[in-house]
Motif scaffolding. Structure first.
Motif, PDB file in Angstrom:
ATOM      1  N   TRP A  39       0.832  -1.214   0.000  1.00 16.09           N
ATOM      2  CA  TRP A  39       0.000   0.000   0.000  1.00 16.09           C
ATOM      3  C   TRP A  39       0.860   1.255   0.000  1.00 16.09           C
ATOM      4  N   LEU A  40       1.867   1.292   0.872  1.00 19.13           N
ATOM      5  CA  LEU A  40       2.748   2.466   0.913  1.00 19.13           C
ATOM      6  C   LEU A  40       3.518   2.616  -0.391  1.00 19.13           C
ATOM      7  N   GLU A  41       3.949   1.514  -0.978  1.00 21.61           N
ATOM      8  CA  GLU A  41       4.657   1.582  -2.250  1.00 21.61           C
ATOM      9  C   GLU A  41       3.736   2.053  -3.368  1.00 21.61           C
ATOM     10  N   ASN A  42       2.461   1.650  -3.324  1.00 21.34           N
ATOM     11  CA  ASN A  42       1.494   2.133  -4.313  1.00 21.34           C
ATOM     12  C   ASN A  42       1.303   3.643  -4.201  1.00 21.34           C
ATOM     13  N   ILE A  43       1.240   4.126  -2.969  1.00 25.63           N
ATOM     14  CA  ILE A  43       1.109   5.574  -2.765  1.00 25.63           C
ATOM     15  C   ILE A  43       2.302   6.294  -3.382  1.00 25.63           C
ATOM     16  N   ASP A  44       3.498   5.797  -3.097  1.00 24.48           N
ATOM     17  CA  ASP A  44       4.708   6.443  -3.617  1.00 24.48           C
ATOM     18  C   ASP A  44       4.732   6.430  -5.144  1.00 24.48           C
ATOM     19  N   ALA A  45       4.262   5.344  -5.743  1.00 26.32           N
ATOM     20  CA  ALA A  45       4.239   5.260  -7.200  1.00 26.32           C
ATOM     21  C   ALA A  45       3.296   6.308  -7.790  1.00 26.32           C
ATOM     22  N   LYS A  46       2.135   6.498  -7.178  1.00 28.55           N
ATOM     23  CA  LYS A  46       1.189   7.495  -7.675  1.00 28.55           C
ATOM     24  C   LYS A  46       1.727   8.911  -7.485  1.00 28.55           C
ATOM     25  N   LEU A  47       2.379   9.157  -6.367  1.00 26.23           N
ATOM     26  CA  LEU A  47       2.973  10.481  -6.130  1.00 26.23           C
ATOM     27  C   LEU A  47       4.052  10.767  -7.168  1.00 26.23           C
ATOM     28  N   ALA A  48       4.895   9.786  -7.447  1.00 26.77           N
ATOM     29  CA  ALA A  48       5.948   9.966  -8.440  1.00 26.77           C
ATOM     30  C   ALA A  48       5.355  10.183  -9.828  1.00 26.77           C
ATOM     31  N   GLU A  49       4.292   9.454 -10.136  1.00 25.48           N
ATOM     32  CA  GLU A  49       3.643   9.582 -11.444  1.00 25.48           C
ATOM     33  C   GLU A  49       3.154  11.006 -11.687  1.00 25.48           C
ATOM     34  N   HIS A  50       2.673  11.656 -10.636  1.00 28.13           N
ATOM     35  CA  HIS A  50       2.126  13.014 -10.766  1.00 28.13           C
ATOM     36  C   HIS A  50       3.091  14.086 -10.259  1.00 28.13           C
ATOM     37  N   ASN A  51       4.315  13.684  -9.933  1.00 20.94           N
ATOM     38  CA  ASN A  51       5.337  14.634  -9.480  1.00 20.94           C
ATOM     39  C   ASN A  51       4.871  15.415  -8.250  1.00 20.94           C
ATOM     40  N   LEU A  52       4.314  14.700  -7.288  1.00 20.49           N
ATOM     41  CA  LEU A  52       3.729  15.336  -6.109  1.00 20.49           C
ATOM     42  C   LEU A  52       4.465  14.992  -4.812  1.00 20.49           C
ATOM     43  N   GLU A  53       5.663  14.441  -4.904  1.00 22.01           N
ATOM     44  CA  GLU A  53       6.413  14.130  -3.678  1.00 22.01           C
ATOM     45  C   GLU A  53       6.753  15.421  -2.934  1.00 22.01           C
ATOM     46  N   ASP A  54       6.645  15.337  -1.626  1.00 21.53           N
ATOM     47  CA  ASP A  54       6.978  16.483  -0.781  1.00 21.53           C
ATOM     48  C   ASP A  54       8.476  16.483  -0.497  1.00 21.53           C
ATOM     49  N   ALA A  55       9.114  17.654  -0.652  1.00 21.15           N
ATOM     50  CA  ALA A  55      10.568  17.754  -0.524  1.00 21.15           C
ATOM     51  C   ALA A  55      11.032  18.159   0.867  1.00 21.15           C
ATOM     52  N   GLY A  56      10.106  18.356   1.793  1.00 22.73           N
ATOM     53  CA  GLY A  56      10.493  18.862   3.108  1.00 22.73           C
ATOM     54  C   GLY A  56      11.311  17.891   3.927  1.00 22.73           C
ATOM     55  N   THR A  57      11.091  16.601   3.727  1.00 25.12           N
ATOM     56  CA  THR A  57      11.883  15.568   4.379  1.00 25.12           C
ATOM     57  C   THR A  57      12.277  14.544   3.321  1.00 25.12           C
ATOM     58  N   VAL A  58      13.190  13.650   3.673  1.00 22.33           N
ATOM     59  CA  VAL A  58      13.794  12.761   2.682  1.00 22.33           C
ATOM     60  C   VAL A  58      13.362  11.320   2.923  1.00 22.33           C
TER      61      VAL A  58
END
Length: 495
Positions: A39-58
């Motif tokens: 589930w967490l990996e699916n979330i990350d894949a969708k965020l990457a697909e739409h370029n929506l990752e948050d840059a505040g933490t790594v």
């Protein structure tokens, strides 16, 4: 550039997937653990697909339920030697991820949010799912020495500099030209601090912005608040929101701005229908966050205040530094005894860093030989019935002078509202859509300056642009970050 970015994101996801499979072989996971991981990996894949990752933490490769910042990275050695400290450190990493996922999820298209929610048990909210899954996976890490070793190896934050630009731009030579320019700028910025407040030039009219409420606390009162907050394995001062707000009110500065037009007024950050930022000057606001720094073995609490203005007004076609949006950040670092050891400031681009030592401290030259730091003055004691006034210039919004004044602003002062900086990670658009103020690289593209074409050889992405907390490079010569937990140890000493 978009194709290249997408390609790199795909490579990163592949690498993270490999790392995840190595750490968590399916055969060793309980069904619920495996479901959480997917589930967490699916979330990350969708965020990457739409370029929506948050840059505040790594993100940490192989640990999709954890994230890290520079402060927590600096504590990894201590976490390595004490199991209770490791458990607290691990929980803080998990909370960073949980905190970042909420706005990231809010910013996703509705169709993806619905699909991700369908994978959760009925009646469970997104936040509850993130917390449940994060705790389950963190519990695996806590039990597995191999996980712990791998985590400690990977718990690092890359710096905010692009080395390839420095190589391509002949940084080894251009830094000497930069040193001349920095010295000239420091002389200019320092001039206004040599004049008393009453003698400062005024081009427009002075407008003051005062806190909606202030609190009178002596150093002993603050020390009493902080003392029990240190009672945890990592001795990180942890305060409930109400007590933290009292400290923000105690040290809230009085902002005074030489105002010629609306570009010199502070306001609330908004997004228009196209997702472009604007500042509503009819609603003055100060955005706050708390942070931590390390000081000779101790962790100190930092209070961070930020204002936003519509623009740094351009003087003409060839003004490289003007453009949409401007922002000033003011930070107060408190000792466990309740007194500030330092105040420092910068603009939202990471530019114009200034250091003001507290009583009993002095600024020192960086021992690494990197860019000098401008420290125009030391700060006096600020009695509990007094307030610190910050005078800002028109147009450039340079900090011109500081003064300790009575805690009774002029009756014409405008009262600002308190806002949390965290809300800038997800802001409402129309049709129930949400977007971050910042891009996936932490930069506000709408605030880009022409100076980026001149200063790119120094390795900072888009110099002059406003950016997100955790991504502020504050020196052209060397490598220096505003959120470096050892910054003050390098720049400050006891008298």
């Amino acid at each position: 550039m978009r194709r290249l970015t997408s390609f790199l994101v795909c490579l990163a996801l592949i690498a993270q997937g490999c790392a995840t499979q190595t750490l968590y072989p399916e055969s060793s996971l309980e069904t619920e653990d495996a479901a959480c991981l997917r589930w967490l990996e699916n979330i990350d894949a969708k965020l990457a697909e739409h370029n929506l990752e948050d840059a505040g933490t790594v993100r940490i490769a192989g640990f999709p339920h954890l994230r890290i910042d520079r402060f927590l990275a600096s504590l990894s050695n201590r976490a390595m030697t004490d199991q209770n400290a490791f458990a607290q450190w691990l929980e803080n990493l998990r909370r960073l991820d949980e905190k970042a996922r909420q706005p990231e999820f809010a910013n996703l298209p509705a169709v993806h949010k619905s699909a991700l929610m369908s994978e959760l048990p009925q009646g469970e909210s997104f936040g509850q799912g993130v917390r449940r899954c994060g705790k389950r996976l963190a519990n695996l890490n806590l039990k597995d020495p191999g996980h712990q070793r791998m985590l400690l190896q990977r718990a690092k934050v890359p710096d905010a500099y692009q080395t390839w630009k420095r190589a391509a731009g002949a940084y080894a030579l251009t830094q000497y030209a930069a040193a001349v320019g920095i010295e000239r700028l420091h002389r200019k910025l320092n001039e206004s601090f040599q004049q008393p407040l009453a003698q400062q030039p005024v081009q427009g009219r002075l407008i003051q912005y005062a806190a909606p409420q202030t609190t009178s606390l002596a150093a002993a009162d603050i020390a009493a608040i902080l003392r029990p907050a240190y009672d945890n394995p990592l001795a990180i001062p942890s305060l409930p929101p109400a007590q933290l707000q009292r400290l923000f009110e105690r040290f809230a500065p009085l902002w005074e701005i030489d105002t010629r037009n609306d570009n010199d007024k502070i306001g609330a950050v908004m997004l228009d229908a196209e997702g472009q930022p604007r500042i509503d000057t009819a609603k003055p606001a100060v955005y706050t966050r708390h942070a931590f720094t390390r000081w000779h073995g101790k962790t100190l609490l930092q209070l961070v205040y930020q204002i936003w203005l519509p623009a740094r007004e351009k003087t003409g076609l060839f003004d490289l530094y003007g453009g949409p949006l401007d922002s000033i950040i003011w930070r107060v670092t408190l000792s466990p005894e309740g007194s500030p050891i330092a105040f420092d400031s910068m603009h939202g681009c990471g530019c114009y860093y200034l250091l003001f030592p507290g009583p009993g401290y002095r600024a020192i030259a960086p021992k690494d030989g990197e860019e000098p730091v401008l420290s125009p003055m030391s700060m006096p004691e600020i009695p509990s019935d007094k307030r610190l006034l910050l005078r800002l210039a028109t147009r450039t919004h340079y900090l011109q002078q500081l003064a300790v004044v009575p805690d009774s602003p002029d009756h014409t002062a405008r009262r600002y509202a308190w806002q949390e900086s965290e809300q800038l990670r997800s802001m409402p658009l129309q049709d129930d859509a949400w977007r971050s103020l910042f891009g996936a690289d932490g930069i506000i593209n709408a605030s880009r300056r022409a100076e980026r074409f001149l200063f790119w050889p120094f390795g900072i992405a888009s110099p002059g642009a406003m950016r997100q907390w955790g991504t502020h490079a504050i020196a052209f010569i060397g490598r220096r970050h505003f959120d470096d937990p050892l910054l003050l140890e390098k720049l400050l000493a006891r008298e």
